[in-house]
Design a protein around this motif. Structure first.
Motif, PDB file in Angstrom:
ATOM      1  N   ASN A 126      14.506  66.976  29.539  1.00 35.07           N
ATOM      2  CA  ASN A 126      13.826  67.579  28.387  1.00 35.07           C
ATOM      3  C   ASN A 126      12.377  67.099  28.323  1.00 35.07           C
ATOM      4  O   ASN A 126      11.463  67.886  28.074  1.00 35.07           O
ATOM      5  CB  ASN A 126      14.521  67.210  27.078  1.00 35.07           C
ATOM      6  N   VAL A 127      12.212  65.800  28.547  1.00 36.13           N
ATOM      7  CA  VAL A 127      10.882  65.196  28.452  1.00 36.13           C
ATOM      8  C   VAL A 127      10.641  64.304  29.663  1.00 36.13           C
ATOM      9  O   VAL A 127      11.497  63.480  30.018  1.00 36.13           O
ATOM     10  CB  VAL A 127      10.736  64.344  27.167  1.00 36.13           C
ATOM     11  N   VAL A 128       9.485  64.473  30.292  1.00 31.81           N
ATOM     12  CA  VAL A 128       9.049  63.573  31.360  1.00 31.81           C
ATOM     13  C   VAL A 128       7.764  62.895  30.896  1.00 31.81           C
ATOM     14  O   VAL A 128       6.810  63.564  30.471  1.00 31.81           O
ATOM     15  CB  VAL A 128       8.819  64.320  32.685  1.00 31.81           C
ATOM     16  N   VAL A 129       7.754  61.575  30.956  1.00 37.33           N
ATOM     17  CA  VAL A 129       6.582  60.775  30.582  1.00 37.33           C
ATOM     18  C   VAL A 129       5.991  60.186  31.856  1.00 37.33           C
ATOM     19  O   VAL A 129       6.676  59.452  32.572  1.00 37.33           O
ATOM     20  CB  VAL A 129       6.965  59.647  29.606  1.00 37.33           C
ATOM     21  N   TYR A 219      10.622  69.471  33.868  1.00 37.45           N
ATOM     22  CA  TYR A 219      10.548  69.075  32.461  1.00 37.45           C
ATOM     23  C   TYR A 219      10.484  70.317  31.569  1.00 37.45           C
ATOM     24  O   TYR A 219      10.076  71.396  32.000  1.00 37.45           O
ATOM     25  CB  TYR A 219       9.312  68.203  32.217  1.00 37.45           C
ATOM     26  N   ASP A 220      10.872  70.102  30.311  1.00 35.73           N
ATOM     27  CA  ASP A 220      10.577  71.082  29.262  1.00 35.73           C
ATOM     28  C   ASP A 220       9.259  70.719  28.589  1.00 35.73           C
ATOM     29  O   ASP A 220       8.468  71.597  28.255  1.00 35.73           O
ATOM     30  CB  ASP A 220      11.709  71.114  28.235  1.00 35.73           C
ATOM     31  N   VAL A 221       9.053  69.426  28.390  1.00 33.48           N
ATOM     32  CA  VAL A 221       7.805  68.912  27.821  1.00 33.48           C
ATOM     33  C   VAL A 221       7.329  67.750  28.687  1.00 33.48           C
ATOM     34  O   VAL A 221       8.127  66.891  29.086  1.00 33.48           O
ATOM     35  CB  VAL A 221       7.994  68.444  26.364  1.00 33.48           C
ATOM     36  N   LEU A 222       6.032  67.735  28.963  1.00 29.83           N
ATOM     37  CA  LEU A 222       5.428  66.683  29.783  1.00 29.83           C
ATOM     38  C   LEU A 222       4.452  65.879  28.935  1.00 29.83           C
ATOM     39  O   LEU A 222       3.645  66.442  28.184  1.00 29.83           O
ATOM     40  CB  LEU A 222       4.686  67.301  30.971  1.00 29.83           C
ATOM     41  N   ILE A 223       4.503  64.549  29.071  1.00 35.46           N
ATOM     42  CA  ILE A 223       3.568  63.649  28.393  1.00 35.46           C
ATOM     43  C   ILE A 223       2.870  62.816  29.467  1.00 35.46           C
ATOM     44  O   ILE A 223       3.523  62.116  30.237  1.00 35.46           O
ATOM     45  CB  ILE A 223       4.296  62.747  27.386  1.00 35.46           C
ATOM     46  N   VAL A 224       1.557  62.928  29.512  1.00 35.33           N
ATOM     47  CA  VAL A 224       0.773  62.306  30.591  1.00 35.33           C
ATOM     48  C   VAL A 224      -0.024  61.134  30.034  1.00 35.33           C
ATOM     49  O   VAL A 224      -0.918  61.320  29.202  1.00 35.33           O
ATOM     50  CB  VAL A 224      -0.174  63.337  31.246  1.00 35.33           C
TER      51      VAL A 224
END
Length: 531
Positions: A126-129, A219-224
């Motif tokens: 769902n989320v990749v950081v 991912y559905d949402v990516l945080i960089v």
């Protein structure tokens, strides 16, 4: 002019050659190469350019550079793995070189064999950081506290994690270096999956990232939030002399103790402190090093024997004018010579000479200054894999809306910390405020909703003006003062012992046991439209 190297093309991605010279680099760029790998150890016998010099030449020609040394006749499997990692991270076509080209050929063969043995793995979350530093872990922890059911991965290759605001205190003798260090495995949130690899590229059109070891992570949402790159090589001669010859920096864990060693052993001479052009993380740290050093010399009774100079690339001592009067009082108290628009460009460690480019009227002149110790802060930029990606703004940092921290083009991508383009001060305090904002906005994006919280640009810089006192600078976008405490308790524009207590005693446990655990003390996200 040295004759052209004999280049052998192994495949479309990589060629090899015998020893390169500095003057070959520009021609390689014109020939279409994008990257250079040096496989010859610097210590190997022979009159050949060292890796730092080649890295500098490559940078000037717009090429990427990697140093992957291997000893002739003693090449190991680990050397092959390092070559594979370098090839995965560098843009092609690549030219690798050694003394004859033979080692580069062998290492390429080993790298390709290693890649063939390792099948490409794919996974989806769902989320990749991207990044397991303060921003990545704090945001992941905040999201998982709000929603325990999401799948979340943190991609980061590091074994170690550091409380970097503590390095100024290490250089000032207030903290031990180990006090700022933890193992990364002990900080990853329990419900997060740790992908222990480096990201090599982004594919936002297909909602995936590729890692250096060949994994494709969807991912559905990516945080960089991979942090910032310290460009030590941008200052000629600096990499070769760091940690010796009186050359130090609090911007590295292993060097901050050397700073304090130099300071406490110094009884006279010239001490230089430098600050590069913005942006840098913690814009006050370069002068914090000077103030704490001067405070130590003052207490030892030797300050009058030391010529203290602060060389700042900028045109002002500090970017927020309300804090400048208090800082100038300490500049005068310590009799420090303030050199504005003076940029460090070279360091000759053995000769103990620093070279600056100084603006003098309409001209810029190169000035050499002898030193006994020099505290250097390197120029800084976005990490290479961010700068060359479709996520980058013109500045090289991840292109975000400064209020929501959402990418300006991709609605399911967010960025925070030192890697994002928002015009706030790049400080730990900024990350502490940004993390819960990104957490709630990213969770909204998972539900197909627009951002719900906004960021006011808050950042804080506890300026350690002497041992036991701090000027607590707190401000947001446009230089607006954003104090956390009432003026009767802490006047941030004046030095305060209570602010030192905050820096010295309160903030470290807040970091380890609050921020990294998703506890949002005094930084609950501000809802868009709320007062």
């Amino acid at each position: 002019m040295t004759s052209k190297p004999e280049i052998t093309k192994l495949n479309d991605a990589i060629s090899v050659s015998p020893q390169l010279e500095l003057e070959h680099v520009a021609a390689l760029a014109k020939a279409g190469f994008k990257s250079i790998i040096c496989n010859r150890p610097d210590a190997e016998e022979g009159d050949h350019p060292r890796s730092d010099a080649m890295a500098g030449a490559a940078k000037k020609s717009g090429l990427q550079f990697a140093y992957v040394p291997a000893v002739s006749g003693s090449i190991t499997d680990q050397d092959g793995e390092k070559m594979a990692a370098a090839l995965a991270n560098l843009p092609a076509p690549v030219l690798a070189y050694c003394r004859s080209g033979a080692r580069s050929t062998k290492l390429t063969e080993m790298a390709q064999a290693s890649s063939a043995k390792t099948p490409s793995k794919s996974s989806r979350f769902n989320v990749v950081v991207v990044g397991g530093g303060s921003a990545g872990i704090a945001t992941a922890a905040s999201m998982l506290k709000r929603n325990k059911n999401i799948s979340l991965a943190i991609v980061d290759p590091a074994d170690d994690h550091y409380y970097q605001p503590g390095w100024t205190m290490v250089g000032g003798g207030a903290f031990s270096a180990e006090f700022t260090h933890r193992k990364e495995k002990d900080l990853i949130p329990a419900r997060a999956q740790w992908i222990k690899s480096a990201v090599s590229s982004f594919d936002p059109e297909n909602n995936s990232v590729l890692t250096a070891d060949g994994q494709e992570v969807g991912y559905d949402v990516l945080i960089v939030c991979p942090g910032i790159k310290l460009d030590w090589e941008a200052i000629d001669g600096l990499p070769d002399t760091l940690g010796k010859n009186g050359v130090t920096s609090n911007y590295r864990f292993d060097l901050a103790p050397y700073t304090y060693r130099l300071v406490k052993d110094m009884a006279g001479g010239t001490a230089l402190f430098t600050q590069p052009p913005m942006p840098i993380k913690c814009a006050g740290a370069p002068q914090k090093a000077m103030y704490l050093s001067c405070s130590k010399w003052e207490s030892q009774g030797v300050l009058n024997n030391i010529d203290v100079q602060f060389h700042n690339s900028g045109a002002a001592l500090f970017g927020i004018k309300e804090y400048v009067p208090a800082l100038m009082e300490y500049i005068e108290r310590y009799n420090a010579h303030l050199n504005l628009e003076s940029t460090l460009v070279a360091v000759d460690g053995p000769a103990r000479i620093a070279t600056f480019e100084q603006k003098q009227g309409e001209e810029t002149k190169r000035v050499e200054v002898k030193f006994d110790m020099i505290h250097v802060v390197p120029p800084q930029m976005a990490p290479d894999f961010v700068r060359s990606s479709p996520l980058a703004a013109e500045s090289g940092f991840v292109d975000v809306d400064p209020a929501t921290l959402r990418h300006t083009k991709y609605a399911n991508i967010f960025s925070l910390g030192d890697a994002c383009s928002a015009p706030n001060a790049k400080t730990m305090a900024a990350v502490r405020k940004q993390a819960p904002i990104v957490a709630v906005n990213a969770l909204a994006a998972l539900d197909g909703k627009p951002p719900v919280a906004d960021y006011d640009g808050y950042g804080s810089c506890p300026l350690t003006v002497e041992r036991g006192k701090v000027v607590l600078a707190e401000f947001g976008y446009g230089g607006k003062l954003l104090p956390s405490f009432p003026n009767w308790l802490i006047d941030g524009t004046r030095p305060s012992r209570l602010s030192w207590l905050l820096k010295d005693t309160i903030l470290p446990p807040v970091y380890w046991h609050g921020m990294l655990k998703g506890r949002e003390w005094m930084v609950r996200p501000h809802r868009i439209g709320a007062e």
